[in-house]
Design a protein around this motif. Structure first.
Motif, PDB file in Angstrom:
ATOM      1  N   THR A   1      -5.465   8.132  -2.051  1.00  0.00           N
ATOM      2  CA  THR A   1      -5.773   7.966  -0.639  1.00  0.00           C
ATOM      3  C   THR A   1      -5.653   6.504  -0.248  1.00  0.00           C
ATOM      4  O   THR A   1      -6.154   5.616  -0.946  1.00  0.00           O
ATOM      5  CB  THR A   1      -7.197   8.449  -0.321  1.00  0.00           C
ATOM      6  OG1 THR A   1      -7.312   9.836  -0.641  1.00  0.00           O
ATOM      7  CG2 THR A   1      -7.523   8.250   1.152  1.00  0.00           C
ATOM      8  N   ALA A   2      -4.976   6.255   0.869  1.00  0.00           N
ATOM      9  CA  ALA A   2      -4.974   4.940   1.503  1.00  0.00           C
ATOM     10  C   ALA A   2      -5.834   5.055   2.758  1.00  0.00           C
ATOM     11  O   ALA A   2      -5.460   5.761   3.696  1.00  0.00           O
ATOM     12  CB  ALA A   2      -3.563   4.515   1.871  1.00  0.00           C
TER      13      ALA A   2
ATOM     14  N   ARG B   1      -6.909  -0.903   0.302  1.00  0.00           N
ATOM     15  CA  ARG B   1      -7.208  -0.065  -0.858  1.00  0.00           C
ATOM     16  C   ARG B   1      -6.271   1.131  -0.997  1.00  0.00           C
ATOM     17  O   ARG B   1      -5.836   1.710  -0.014  1.00  0.00           O
ATOM     18  CB  ARG B   1      -8.645   0.480  -0.772  1.00  0.00           C
ATOM     19  CG  ARG B   1      -9.742  -0.556  -0.932  1.00  0.00           C
ATOM     20  CD  ARG B   1     -11.094   0.103  -0.709  1.00  0.00           C
ATOM     21  NE  ARG B   1     -11.243   0.614   0.654  1.00  0.00           N
ATOM     22  CZ  ARG B   1     -12.046   1.615   1.003  1.00  0.00           C
ATOM     23  NH1 ARG B   1     -12.771   2.249   0.064  1.00  0.00           N
ATOM     24  NH2 ARG B   1     -12.135   2.006   2.261  1.00  0.00           N
ATOM     25  N   VAL B   2      -6.009   1.471  -2.247  1.00  0.00           N
ATOM     26  CA  VAL B   2      -5.488   2.777  -2.617  1.00  0.00           C
ATOM     27  C   VAL B   2      -6.459   3.321  -3.663  1.00  0.00           C
ATOM     28  O   VAL B   2      -6.683   2.687  -4.703  1.00  0.00           O
ATOM     29  CB  VAL B   2      -4.067   2.699  -3.197  1.00  0.00           C
ATOM     30  CG1 VAL B   2      -3.667   4.033  -3.817  1.00  0.00           C
ATOM     31  CG2 VAL B   2      -3.067   2.300  -2.111  1.00  0.00           C
ATOM     32  N   VAL B   3      -7.064   4.466  -3.373  1.00  0.00           N
ATOM     33  CA  VAL B   3      -8.047   5.076  -4.265  1.00  0.00           C
ATOM     34  C   VAL B   3      -7.363   6.219  -4.998  1.00  0.00           C
ATOM     35  O   VAL B   3      -6.831   7.141  -4.370  1.00  0.00           O
ATOM     36  CB  VAL B   3      -9.272   5.587  -3.490  1.00  0.00           C
ATOM     37  CG1 VAL B   3     -10.288   6.204  -4.446  1.00  0.00           C
ATOM     38  CG2 VAL B   3      -9.903   4.451  -2.683  1.00  0.00           C
ATOM     39  N   VAL B   4      -7.363   6.142  -6.336  1.00  0.00           N
ATOM     40  CA  VAL B   4      -6.675   7.124  -7.172  1.00  0.00           C
ATOM     41  C   VAL B   4      -7.705   7.939  -7.943  1.00  0.00           C
ATOM     42  O   VAL B   4      -8.606   7.365  -8.578  1.00  0.00           O
ATOM     43  CB  VAL B   4      -5.710   6.433  -8.152  1.00  0.00           C
ATOM     44  CG1 VAL B   4      -4.937   7.479  -8.967  1.00  0.00           C
ATOM     45  CG2 VAL B   4      -4.751   5.503  -7.413  1.00  0.00           C
ATOM     46  N   ARG B   5      -7.574   9.260  -7.882  1.00  0.00           N
ATOM     47  CA  ARG B   5      -8.482  10.148  -8.621  1.00  0.00           C
ATOM     48  C   ARG B   5      -7.648  11.101  -9.481  1.00  0.00           C
ATOM     49  O   ARG B   5      -6.809  11.826  -8.957  1.00  0.00           O
ATOM     50  CB  ARG B   5      -9.360  10.951  -7.667  1.00  0.00           C
ATOM     51  CG  ARG B   5     -10.261  10.115  -6.780  1.00  0.00           C
ATOM     52  CD  ARG B   5     -11.087  10.986  -5.840  1.00  0.00           C
ATOM     53  NE  ARG B   5     -11.937  10.183  -4.957  1.00  0.00           N
ATOM     54  CZ  ARG B   5     -11.567   9.745  -3.757  1.00  0.00           C
ATOM     55  NH1 ARG B   5     -10.355  10.039  -3.294  1.00  0.00           N
ATOM     56  NH2 ARG B   5     -12.391   9.018  -3.019  1.00  0.00           N
ATOM     57  N   THR B   6      -7.894  11.064 -10.785  1.00  0.00           N
ATOM     58  CA  THR B   6      -7.241  11.990 -11.716  1.00  0.00           C
ATOM     59  C   THR B   6      -8.294  12.486 -12.705  1.00  0.00           C
ATOM     60  O   THR B   6      -9.476  12.114 -12.611  1.00  0.00           O
ATOM     61  CB  THR B   6      -6.107  11.291 -12.489  1.00  0.00           C
ATOM     62  OG1 THR B   6      -6.661  10.299 -13.356  1.00  0.00           O
ATOM     63  CG2 THR B   6      -5.103  10.634 -11.548  1.00  0.00           C
TER      64      THR B   6
ATOM     65  N   VAL C   1       0.832  -1.205   0.000  1.00  0.00           N
ATOM     66  CA  VAL C   1       0.000   0.000   0.000  1.00  0.00           C
ATOM     67  C   VAL C   1       0.865   1.254   0.000  1.00  0.00           C
ATOM     68  O   VAL C   1       0.692   2.160  -0.826  1.00  0.00           O
ATOM     69  CB  VAL C   1      -0.984  -0.005   1.193  1.00  0.00           C
ATOM     70  CG1 VAL C   1      -1.523   1.401   1.453  1.00  0.00           C
ATOM     71  CG2 VAL C   1      -2.152  -0.951   0.919  1.00  0.00           C
ATOM     72  N   THR C   2       1.804   1.336   0.933  1.00  0.00           N
ATOM     73  CA  THR C   2       2.675   2.505   0.988  1.00  0.00           C
ATOM     74  C   THR C   2       3.608   2.547  -0.214  1.00  0.00           C
ATOM     75  O   THR C   2       3.849   3.625  -0.788  1.00  0.00           O
ATOM     76  CB  THR C   2       3.483   2.513   2.296  1.00  0.00           C
ATOM     77  OG1 THR C   2       2.573   2.663   3.391  1.00  0.00           O
ATOM     78  CG2 THR C   2       4.480   3.659   2.333  1.00  0.00           C
TER      79      THR C   2
ATOM     80  N   GLU D   1      -7.440   0.391  -6.271  1.00  0.00           N
ATOM     81  CA  GLU D   1      -6.486  -0.698  -6.369  1.00  0.00           C
ATOM     82  C   GLU D   1      -6.441  -1.428  -5.029  1.00  0.00           C
ATOM     83  O   GLU D   1      -6.431  -0.799  -3.975  1.00  0.00           O
ATOM     84  CB  GLU D   1      -5.096  -0.167  -6.719  1.00  0.00           C
ATOM     85  CG  GLU D   1      -5.036   0.598  -8.032  1.00  0.00           C
ATOM     86  CD  GLU D   1      -3.641   1.110  -8.338  1.00  0.00           C
ATOM     87  OE1 GLU D   1      -2.691   0.756  -7.594  1.00  0.00           O
ATOM     88  OE2 GLU D   1      -3.481   1.865  -9.319  1.00  0.00           O
ATOM     89  N   HIS D   2      -6.414  -2.755  -5.086  1.00  0.00           N
ATOM     90  CA  HIS D   2      -6.266  -3.566  -3.879  1.00  0.00           C
ATOM     91  C   HIS D   2      -4.858  -4.150  -3.861  1.00  0.00           C
ATOM     92  O   HIS D   2      -4.435  -4.800  -4.825  1.00  0.00           O
ATOM     93  CB  HIS D   2      -7.306  -4.680  -3.839  1.00  0.00           C
ATOM     94  CG  HIS D   2      -8.702  -4.177  -3.614  1.00  0.00           C
ATOM     95  ND1 HIS D   2      -9.227  -3.966  -2.357  1.00  0.00           N
ATOM     96  CD2 HIS D   2      -9.668  -3.809  -4.499  1.00  0.00           C
ATOM     97  CE1 HIS D   2     -10.469  -3.505  -2.469  1.00  0.00           C
ATOM     98  NE2 HIS D   2     -10.761  -3.404  -3.757  1.00  0.00           N
ATOM     99  N   LEU D   3      -4.146  -3.922  -2.774  1.00  0.00           N
ATOM    100  CA  LEU D   3      -2.730  -4.275  -2.718  1.00  0.00           C
ATOM    101  C   LEU D   3      -2.430  -5.494  -1.862  1.00  0.00           C
ATOM    102  O   LEU D   3      -1.264  -5.858  -1.690  1.00  0.00           O
ATOM    103  CB  LEU D   3      -1.928  -3.077  -2.211  1.00  0.00           C
ATOM    104  CG  LEU D   3      -1.610  -1.958  -3.219  1.00  0.00           C
ATOM    105  CD1 LEU D   3      -0.835  -2.498  -4.414  1.00  0.00           C
ATOM    106  CD2 LEU D   3      -2.836  -1.208  -3.685  1.00  0.00           C
ATOM    107  N   GLY D   4      -3.454  -6.136  -1.304  1.00  0.00           N
ATOM    108  CA  GLY D   4      -3.237  -7.374  -0.557  1.00  0.00           C
ATOM    109  C   GLY D   4      -3.255  -7.189   0.944  1.00  0.00           C
ATOM    110  O   GLY D   4      -2.753  -6.190   1.468  1.00  0.00           O
ATOM    111  N   ILE D   5      -3.800  -8.168   1.645  1.00  0.00           N
ATOM    112  CA  ILE D   5      -3.968  -8.064   3.094  1.00  0.00           C
ATOM    113  C   ILE D   5      -2.902  -8.845   3.869  1.00  0.00           C
ATOM    114  O   ILE D   5      -3.022  -9.036   5.070  1.00  0.00           O
ATOM    115  CB  ILE D   5      -5.372  -8.520   3.534  1.00  0.00           C
ATOM    116  CG1 ILE D   5      -5.629  -9.973   3.124  1.00  0.00           C
ATOM    117  CG2 ILE D   5      -6.432  -7.593   2.956  1.00  0.00           C
ATOM    118  CD1 ILE D   5      -6.904 -10.557   3.707  1.00  0.00           C
TER     119      ILE D   5
END
Length: 338
Positions: free
Chosen positions: A258-259, A270-275, A135-136, A282-286
């Motif tokens: 945003t995370a 989640r990482v939510v990207v707005r452009t 995520v980071t 995007e889901h980066l795994g738990i």
């Protein structure tokens, strides 16, 4: 994992803190390292902890554990005020150290820990586990790729419901406070954006509120920062909040990301990207950030792999923490004598 041809880390655990199950026990099981010994102020607690978690034996004291020749790594999840003294003791004994954050009670003590690590020649790392999770890493990739444009603003919020009044996190002698326990994550996350912001941020303002019944201890603290490139930042923390909020929002000239939970991404990956092209999630795994952390730490110890966190980084974080306290009208945390 420790892997074929790699010796597992031989780990000693200071204390029987609840966080250790999530921060170390589960990652050890996932990676094949050894839990050699545990010590606690109450030996019976240590015995229960060892039986529950498969620790090989119980040491009679913290001092006995850090001196144990069969241990090469000391994990320190004690109360904040006990990080510095026992990090110093473990380094003096020639151990590698994985310390919960912050590494000491204040910047002066952190500098002593740094000097001890340099003398020892061992690996010292502060456990900012969030930094190792995808995520980071993805947030940093979005900045590096240029998709978000130039960094303009960043906001971090780290807040939890109030611990019990007798919790050591409310204790000034044990270096408690919202900034020490929670806000350090937000400040660190902002500091890690330096490569895309023209350098490290500087503090411009800080405000805090004192915990009722705990003189000198911050219940919440808000810090405003500014980067050399002109971007601004806000790092907020609250240890008596109405719920859980561990979010990080990065705003660039072309978009934002945003995370919702950068500190504990296993709860929300989640990482939510707005452009201008729209919004995507995007889901980066738990998989646990603590497991990624232990893998990186082990590679540093066994293979000499480069680590993004060291004693210099720990000093820089505590200098910023101390500055936040002073600007908000509080004193930096006193060191704890043992």
């Amino acid at each position: 994992m420790s892997g074929p041809g790699r010796d597992p880390l031989r780990i000693g655990v200071l204390g029987a803190a609840r966080i250790t199950e999530r921060s170390l026990i589960d990652p050890v099981r996932a990676t094949g390292h050894r839990l050699v010994a545990v010590a606690a102020r109450d030996r019976s607690r240590a015995e229960v902890f060892a039986a529950r978690h498969g620790v090989e034996r119980v040491a009679s004291s913290y001092a006995e554990l850090v001196a144990d020749p069969e241990i090469d790594v000391v994990y320190n999840p004690l109360a904040n005020g006990l990080h510095g003294p026992w990090n110093l003791a473990a380094l003096a004994a020639g151990k590698h150290v994985l310390s919960e954050k912050p590494s000491a009670s204040n910047a002066e003590e952190a500098a002593e820990v740094r000097a001890a690590a340099e003398r020892a020649g061992t690996v010292f790392m502060e456990a900012f586990h969030y930094l190792f999770h995808p995520v980071t890493r993805r947030l940093h990739e979005l900045l590096a790729s240029g998709e978000l444009g130039e960094l303009r603003h960043v906001e971090a919020m780290v807040a939890i419901a109030a611990p019990a009044q007798d919790d050591p996190r409310w204790s000034l002698p044990l270096a408690g406070g919202a900034l020490m326990d929670l806000g350090c994550y937000g400040l660190h996350a902002l500091r890690m954006l330096a490569p895309w912001a023209g350098g490290a941020p500087r503090l411009t303002a800080s405000r805090a509120g004192e915990r009722a019944g705990a003189p000198g201890v911050d219940e919440w603290l808000d810090a405003d920062l500014e980067f050399p490139g002109g971007a601004t930042g806000a790092a907020r923390c609250h240890m008596a909040y109405g719920g859980l909020d561990m979010s990080l929002r990065i705003v660039g000239s072309r978009g934002e990301a945003t995370a919702p939970n950068f500190v504990l991404p296993r709860l929300d990956d989640r990482v939510v990207v707005r452009t201008a092209r729209g919004e995507r999630t995007e889901h980066l795994g738990i998989r646990s950030s603590y497991t990624y952390q232990l893998e990186a730490f082990a590679a540093g110890v066994r293979e000499g792999a480069s680590l993004p966190l060291d004693a210099n980084d720990a000093v820089a974080t505590l200098r910023l923490i101390d500055a936040c306290y002073r600007k908000a009208g509080f004193e930096p945390r006193p060191r704890t004598r043992i």
